[in-house]
Design a protein around this motif. Structure first.
Motif, PDB file in Angstrom:
ATOM      1  N   CYS A   9      14.523  -7.108   0.566  1.00  0.00           N
ATOM      2  CA  CYS A   9      14.196  -7.624   1.908  1.00  0.00           C
ATOM      3  C   CYS A   9      14.679  -9.058   2.100  1.00  0.00           C
ATOM      4  O   CYS A   9      15.005  -9.460   3.228  1.00  0.00           O
ATOM      5  CB  CYS A   9      12.683  -7.549   2.131  1.00  0.00           C
ATOM      6  SG  CYS A   9      12.127  -8.166   3.741  1.00  0.00           S
ATOM      7  N   THR A  15      13.008  -5.532   9.617  1.00  0.00           N
ATOM      8  CA  THR A  15      11.764  -5.374  10.401  1.00  0.00           C
ATOM      9  C   THR A  15      11.519  -3.991  11.009  1.00  0.00           C
ATOM     10  O   THR A  15      10.612  -3.821  11.820  1.00  0.00           O
ATOM     11  CB  THR A  15      11.581  -6.459  11.514  1.00  0.00           C
ATOM     12  OG1 THR A  15      12.511  -6.259  12.576  1.00  0.00           O
ATOM     13  CG2 THR A  15      11.714  -7.869  10.971  1.00  0.00           C
ATOM     14  N   CYS A  17      10.262  -1.711   9.463  1.00  0.00           N
ATOM     15  CA  CYS A  17       9.004  -1.340   8.822  1.00  0.00           C
ATOM     16  C   CYS A  17       7.776  -1.662   9.678  1.00  0.00           C
ATOM     17  O   CYS A  17       6.803  -0.908   9.691  1.00  0.00           O
ATOM     18  CB  CYS A  17       8.891  -2.041   7.479  1.00  0.00           C
ATOM     19  SG  CYS A  17       9.096  -3.850   7.581  1.00  0.00           S
ATOM     20  N   LEU A  33       9.388 -10.444   4.313  1.00  0.00           N
ATOM     21  CA  LEU A  33       8.112  -9.970   4.840  1.00  0.00           C
ATOM     22  C   LEU A  33       7.215  -9.610   3.664  1.00  0.00           C
ATOM     23  O   LEU A  33       7.704  -9.289   2.577  1.00  0.00           O
ATOM     24  CB  LEU A  33       8.315  -8.714   5.696  1.00  0.00           C
ATOM     25  CG  LEU A  33       8.178  -8.889   7.223  1.00  0.00           C
ATOM     26  CD1 LEU A  33       9.117  -9.967   7.724  1.00  0.00           C
ATOM     27  CD2 LEU A  33       8.461  -7.579   7.935  1.00  0.00           C
ATOM     28  N   CYS A  50      12.802   1.310   5.937  1.00  0.00           N
ATOM     29  CA  CYS A  50      13.548   0.147   5.441  1.00  0.00           C
ATOM     30  C   CYS A  50      14.955   0.555   5.013  1.00  0.00           C
ATOM     31  O   CYS A  50      15.114   1.350   4.089  1.00  0.00           O
ATOM     32  CB  CYS A  50      12.812  -0.508   4.273  1.00  0.00           C
ATOM     33  SG  CYS A  50      13.739  -1.929   3.646  1.00  0.00           S
TER      34      CYS A  50
HETATM   35 FE1  F3S Z   1      12.252  -6.115   4.941  1.00  0.00          FE
HETATM   36 FE2  F3S Z   1      12.973  -3.628   4.946  1.00  0.00          FE
HETATM   37 FE3  F3S Z   1      11.010  -4.374   6.470  1.00  0.00          FE
HETATM   38  S1  F3S Z   1      14.323  -5.364   4.860  1.00  0.00           S
HETATM   39  S2  F3S Z   1      11.559  -6.457   6.994  1.00  0.00           S
HETATM   40  S3  F3S Z   1      11.022  -4.435   4.257  1.00  0.00           S
HETATM   41  S4  F3S Z   1      12.574  -2.916   7.007  1.00  0.00           S
END
Ligand code: F3S
Ligand code: SF4
Length: 114
Positions: A9, A15, A17, A33, A50
């Motif tokens: 991440c 985002t 998620c 995050l 994600c």
């Molecule tokens: Fe990070 Fe994946 Fe959420 S990159 S912001 S965990 S969609």
């Protein structure tokens, strides 16, 4: 055990998620995050959202991912990390960073600091 956000991440922050979490567990920092473990009900719906596979269950964390269990819990309590429930554009250089494996040292806890 709760789900956690891990290294992929960092510097991407897609985002996707946050939109699906029924418990609004996600908190946002400058380039990462975290999931509040006290709110997470282990539903796993955030996992396939994600694009970089950053979300895993804490009970299945690898040796390298294990430090992220405490990190998610710690950042979820940080007053400078704000709840996030709406998707927003990924970080500008996400394409450059999405396949970089070693990014832990780039995590920013607070704006302008590491
Ligand atoms: Fe990070 Fe994946 Fe959420 S990159 S912001 S965990 S969609
Ligand atoms: Fe939210 Fe479910 Fe993901 Fe936990 S596992 S952070 S409750 S979407």
């Amino acid at each position: 055990m709760p789900f956690i956000v891990t290294e992929p991440c960092i510097q991407c922050k897609y985002t996707d998620c946050v939109e699906v979490c029924p418990m609004d567990c996600f908190v946002e920092g400058p380039n990462f995050l975290a999931i509040n473990p006290d709110g997470c009900i282990d539903c796993s719906v955030c996992v396939p959202q994600c694009p970089v596979g950053a979300i895993v269950n804490a009970s299945e964390a690898t040796e390298a991912q294990r430090p992220y269990i405490a990190l998610n819990a710690e950042l979820a309590q940080d007053p400078q990390w704000r709840p996030i429930t709406k998707r927003q554009p990924a970080l500008p250089d996400h394409a450059q960073w999405k396949n970089v494996a070693d990014k832990a040292h780039l995590l920013q806890r607070h704006p302008g600091a590491h």
